[in-house]
Scaffold this active site. Structure first.
Site, PDB file in Angstrom:
ATOM      1  CB  ILE A  36      23.612 -18.478 -40.207  1.00  0.00           C
ATOM      2  CG1 ILE A  36      23.511 -16.425 -40.369  1.00  0.00           C
ATOM      3  CG2 ILE A  36      22.250 -18.520 -39.312  1.00  0.00           C
ATOM      4  CD1 ILE A  36      22.464 -15.870 -41.335  1.00  0.00           C
ATOM      5  CG  ASN A  83      18.232 -21.761 -48.006  1.00  0.00           C
ATOM      6  OD1 ASN A  83      17.204 -21.125 -47.681  1.00  0.00           O
ATOM      7  ND2 ASN A  83      19.966 -22.041 -47.748  1.00  0.00           N
ATOM      8  CG  ASP A 125      16.855 -15.243 -50.714  1.00  0.00           C
ATOM      9  OD1 ASP A 125      18.125 -15.647 -50.681  1.00  0.00           O
ATOM     10  OD2 ASP A 125      16.339 -15.147 -51.755  1.00  0.00           O
ATOM     11  CD  GLU A 158      26.590 -20.662 -44.805  1.00  0.00           C
ATOM     12  OE1 GLU A 158      26.256 -19.597 -45.509  1.00  0.00           O
ATOM     13  OE2 GLU A 158      26.474 -21.335 -44.118  1.00  0.00           O
TER      14      GLU A 158
HETATM   15  N1  GTP Z   1      18.317 -18.511 -49.168  1.00  0.00           N
HETATM   16  C1  GTP Z   1      19.721 -18.793 -48.818  1.00  0.00           C
HETATM   17  N2  GTP Z   1      20.417 -19.995 -48.985  1.00  0.00           N
HETATM   18  C2  GTP Z   1      21.880 -19.695 -48.869  1.00  0.00           C
HETATM   19  C3  GTP Z   1      22.854 -18.254 -49.596  1.00  0.00           C
HETATM   20  N3  GTP Z   1      24.210 -18.389 -49.286  1.00  0.00           N
HETATM   21  C4  GTP Z   1      24.517 -19.924 -49.333  1.00  0.00           C
HETATM   22  N4  GTP Z   1      23.038 -19.863 -48.832  1.00  0.00           N
HETATM   23  C5  GTP Z   1      22.769 -21.661 -47.979  1.00  0.00           C
HETATM   24  O1  GTP Z   1      23.491 -21.720 -47.268  1.00  0.00           O
HETATM   25  C6  GTP Z   1      23.638 -22.843 -46.470  1.00  0.00           C
HETATM   26  C7  GTP Z   1      25.176 -23.408 -45.333  1.00  0.00           C
HETATM   27  O2  GTP Z   1      24.657 -24.414 -45.324  1.00  0.00           O
HETATM   28  P1  GTP Z   1      26.019 -25.334 -44.204  1.00  0.00           P
HETATM   29  O3  GTP Z   1      27.301 -24.524 -45.130  1.00  0.00           O
HETATM   30  O4  GTP Z   1      26.102 -26.652 -44.600  1.00  0.00           O
HETATM   31  O5  GTP Z   1      25.895 -24.035 -43.266  1.00  0.00           O
HETATM   32  P2  GTP Z   1      24.919 -24.199 -42.376  1.00  0.00           P
HETATM   33  O6  GTP Z   1      23.398 -25.780 -42.927  1.00  0.00           O
HETATM   34  O7  GTP Z   1      24.775 -23.136 -41.477  1.00  0.00           O
HETATM   35  O8  GTP Z   1      26.075 -25.455 -40.949  1.00  0.00           O
HETATM   36  P3  GTP Z   1      26.978 -25.173 -39.858  1.00  0.00           P
HETATM   37  O9  GTP Z   1      27.058 -24.032 -40.433  1.00  0.00           O
HETATM   38  O10 GTP Z   1      27.973 -26.349 -39.223  1.00  0.00           O
HETATM   39  O11 GTP Z   1      25.919 -24.329 -38.365  1.00  0.00           O
HETATM   40  C8  GTP Z   1      23.703 -23.639 -47.497  1.00  0.00           C
HETATM   41  O12 GTP Z   1      22.017 -24.344 -47.650  1.00  0.00           O
HETATM   42  C9  GTP Z   1      23.502 -22.374 -48.696  1.00  0.00           C
HETATM   43  O13 GTP Z   1      22.530 -22.495 -49.519  1.00  0.00           O
HETATM   44  C10 GTP Z   1      21.439 -17.502 -50.365  1.00  0.00           C
HETATM   45  O14 GTP Z   1      22.174 -15.951 -50.719  1.00  0.00           O
HETATM   46  N5  GTP Z   1      19.853 -17.234 -49.738  1.00  0.00           N
END
Ligand code: GTP
Length: 267
Positions: A146, A153, A162, A188
């Site tokens: 995603i 978040n 979530d 994600e």
């Molecule tokens: N709410 C929620 N957030 C999650 C979960 N697992 C991972 N995340 C969040 O997903 C986010 C992933 O961030 P990044 O890896 O920086 O990636 P991104 O912001 O999607 O950016 P790009 O992937 O580069 O497009 C982080 O803020 C994690 O905290 C979850 O189970 N619930």
């Protein structure tokens, strides 16, 4: 003829009581006979009583044995019922445990462990198919991430994040339903397994998935969250291992992200 012993006893006693007959040999013989008879009668009486008490004892023993047997039987039945109930709940517990160990609790999609299991199965049948010379439709994997999910978040909080993960999981599952299996790879990220697809079909399906996600909007706090995904696809090639296949999908995903996101790349 039936002998009346009371009458006979009286006659004998009367004879033995006459003083004139006392020293008569017949009287002495009669007295002796009478004593022998009395003695045998007492012996018979003792034997009869002994036999009666033996019978009583045996009946008593049989009754107590039967009561003990019934008690053990009831205990055994109770234990069997408990054991059956215990086994049933153990089986149920195992099913639930197996389920929770293979299902992601948030999205309720297969978790990474299950998706790896399914991939391993799909990989084995792909190798068999490859050995038989069938190379038109192949095992395809698609790694989905995603876009900018951290922003969701940060802006709306983890709970909304979530909810978005759940909603997108359902949407993507619907898109691949009947064609493949999707699971949560972690965070994600999601992984799709398409067991028998040409690259062109897989590309078209993932393009549809990308388009569905990007036209989906999530309402939160009177604001609309626009979502999009980047997808990297890899199709099985000869000499591939599961690792090399996944790694090509991951590299393709990296390219899709570098490409500006909201895109699908076949590696
Ligand atoms: N709410 C929620 N957030 C999650 C979960 N697992 C991972 N995340 C969040 O997903 C986010 C992933 O961030 P990044 O890896 O920086 O990636 P991104 O912001 O999607 O950016 P790009 O992937 O580069 O497009 C982080 O803020 C994690 O905290 C979850 O189970 N619930």
């Amino acid at each position: 003829m039936k002998t009346d012993f009371t009458e006979l006893e009286k006659i004998i006693q009367d004879i033995l009581a006459v003083p004139e007959y006392r020293d008569h040999p017949a009287s002495k013989a009669l007295k002796q006979l009478w004593e022998i008879n009395q003695d045998q009668w007492h012996r018979m009486d003792r034997l009869t009583r002994l036999s009666d008490s033996y019978q009583d004892m045996m009946i008593q023993r049989e009754r107590s044995l039967s009561e003990r047997f019934d008690k053990h039987l009831r205990q055994l039945e109770k234990m069997t019922r408990i054991s059956d109930r215990y086994q049933r709940s153990l089986r149920q517990l195992n099913i639930e445990l197996e389920k929770t160990s293979l299902i992601d609790p948030l999205t309720e999609l297969p978790n990474r462990r299950m998706i790896m299991k399914r991939l391993s199965q799909a990989f084995e049948s792909q190798q068999e198919k490859h050995q038989q010379g069938d190379q038109v439709a192949n095992l395809v994997v698609a790694m989905i991430d995603i876009d900018y999910f951290k922003k969701v978040n940060d802006e709306f909080g983890h709970q909304v994040g979530d909810d978005v993960l759940i909603a997108l999981g359902q949407l993507m599952e619907k898109t691949v339903e009947g064609l493949g299996i999707i699971g949560r790879w972690g965070g994600e990220e999601f992984l799709v397994i398409l067991p028998s697809h040409t690259s062109a079909h897989a590309l078209a399906l993932m393009e549809r998935l990308r388009s569905n996600v990007s036209s989906y909007s999530f309402d939160a706090e009177n604001k609309t969250i626009q979502t999009s995904v980047s997808v990297g696809i890899a199709s099985y090639q000869a000499e591939d291992s599961m690792d090399t296949l996944l790694s090509r999908a991951d590299n393709a995903l990296y390219l899709a992200k570098s490409d500006g996101r909201n895109s699908v790349i076949l590696g």
